[in-house]
Design a protein around this motif. Structure first.
Motif, PDB file in Angstrom:
ATOM      1  N   THR A 196       0.851  -1.182   0.000  1.00 50.24           N
ATOM      2  CA  THR A 196       0.000   0.000   0.000  1.00 50.24           C
ATOM      3  C   THR A 196       0.890   1.237   0.000  1.00 50.24           C
ATOM      4  OG1 THR A 196      -0.086  -0.025   2.420  1.00 50.24           O
ATOM      5  CG2 THR A 196      -1.857  -1.186   1.242  1.00 50.24           C
ATOM      6  N   ASP A 197       0.310   2.379  -0.310  1.00 49.80           N
ATOM      7  CA  ASP A 197       1.113   3.596  -0.445  1.00 49.80           C
ATOM      8  C   ASP A 197       1.856   3.950   0.837  1.00 49.80           C
ATOM      9  OD1 ASP A 197       0.354   3.856  -3.061  1.00 49.80           O
ATOM     10  OD2 ASP A 197      -1.183   5.376  -2.692  1.00 49.80           O
ATOM     11  N   ASP A 198       1.184   3.806   1.996  1.00 53.13           N
ATOM     12  CA  ASP A 198       1.846   4.198   3.241  1.00 53.13           C
ATOM     13  C   ASP A 198       2.983   3.247   3.602  1.00 53.13           C
ATOM     14  OD1 ASP A 198       0.051   2.145   3.780  1.00 53.13           O
ATOM     15  OD2 ASP A 198      -0.494   2.895   5.769  1.00 53.13           O
ATOM     16  N   VAL A 199       2.797   1.956   3.343  1.00 49.52           N
ATOM     17  CA  VAL A 199       3.861   0.989   3.637  1.00 49.52           C
ATOM     18  C   VAL A 199       5.011   1.145   2.643  1.00 49.52           C
ATOM     19  CG1 VAL A 199       4.422  -1.461   3.873  1.00 49.52           C
ATOM     20  CG2 VAL A 199       2.226  -0.611   4.692  1.00 49.52           C
ATOM     21  N   LYS A 200       4.664   1.444   1.392  1.00 46.80           N
ATOM     22  CA  LYS A 200       5.710   1.698   0.389  1.00 46.80           C
ATOM     23  C   LYS A 200       6.543   2.915   0.789  1.00 46.80           C
ATOM     24  CE  LYS A 200       4.557   1.345  -3.931  1.00 46.80           C
ATOM     25  NZ  LYS A 200       3.977   1.661  -5.278  1.00 46.80           N
ATOM     26  N   ALA A 201       5.868   3.952   1.288  1.00 45.20           N
ATOM     27  CA  ALA A 201       6.578   5.157   1.737  1.00 45.20           C
ATOM     28  C   ALA A 201       7.487   4.841   2.922  1.00 45.20           C
ATOM     29  CB  ALA A 201       5.578   6.243   2.115  1.00 45.20           C
TER      30      ALA A 201
END
Length: 204
Positions: free
Chosen positions: A35-40
């Protein structure tokens, strides 16, 4: 001192929140569907390794190294806690926490060794190799471009890092705020400073 104490308290609390869930998570490796937050978070982890390595090994700047780890911990707090069956996301959280511990070990070993032991590690953190960063993971996927009109800040936009210069200039002119500021004024020149800003020069 008070600021450092608060930061270590934040690290301890986020560790307590995750320690039971991440013990069995495999280390994060290779391309992952996130997900975007985990990727970040994963990107920030590798950026932090790069930053701290430069600050400590090349410049001996411990204050900025600690600040970089503080930023990593802040990103950890921003991630929605993955469910226990989401092992991929938990592996990224584990990577981030282990990285924070190892990077801080030369500075606050009394804290980090206790956290490291609670992860079930056999060897002390001080005996572990320094973390490596993956340049591909550390690289930003997007960048923020400032848009100016006659040198004055009027808007901002986010674009892919590999976006073509001509497209960036066109998108800047098409920005809703910018179009309103320009109105019917004639555009004399559009200047693009790579990865920083677009300055649109218009006739008075």
């Amino acid at each position: 001192m008070e600021g450092s104490f608060r930061f270590l308290g934040r690290l301890w609390r986020i560790f307590d929140e995750y320690v039971e869930d991440i013990r069995g998570a495999a280390p994060a490796a290779g391309p992952l569907e996130l997900t975007d937050d985990v990727k970040a978070l994963r990107r920030k982890t590798h950026q932090t390794i790069r930053k701290v390595s430069q600050d400590i090994e090349d410049r001996f700047h411990f204050n900025t190294a600690i600040s970089a780890v503080m930023e990593l911990v802040n990103v950890l707090y921003s991630v929605k806690h993955p469910t226990k069956d989401n092992r991929t996301a938990l592996s990224v959280v584990r990577e981030a926490l282990e990285t924070a511990i190892l990077l801080l070990t030369p500075i606050v070993p009394h804290i980090t060794e206790e956290l490291w032991e609670r992860l079930g590690k056999d060897k002390p953190a001080a005996d572990m190799p320094w973390p490596d960063f993956d340049p591909a993971v550390a690289s930003e996927e997007e960048m923020t471009i400032v848009i100016q009109i006659n040198g004055k800040l009027r808007s901002r936009m986010t674009v892919p890092v590999d976006c073509d210069a001509e497209k960036i200039k066109a998108d800047a002119q098409a920005d809703e705020k910018i179009a309103a500021f320009i109105g019917k004024n004639k555009i004399l020149k559009v200047i693009y400073v790579p990865k920083k800003l677009v300055n649109i020069v218009v006739a008075p």
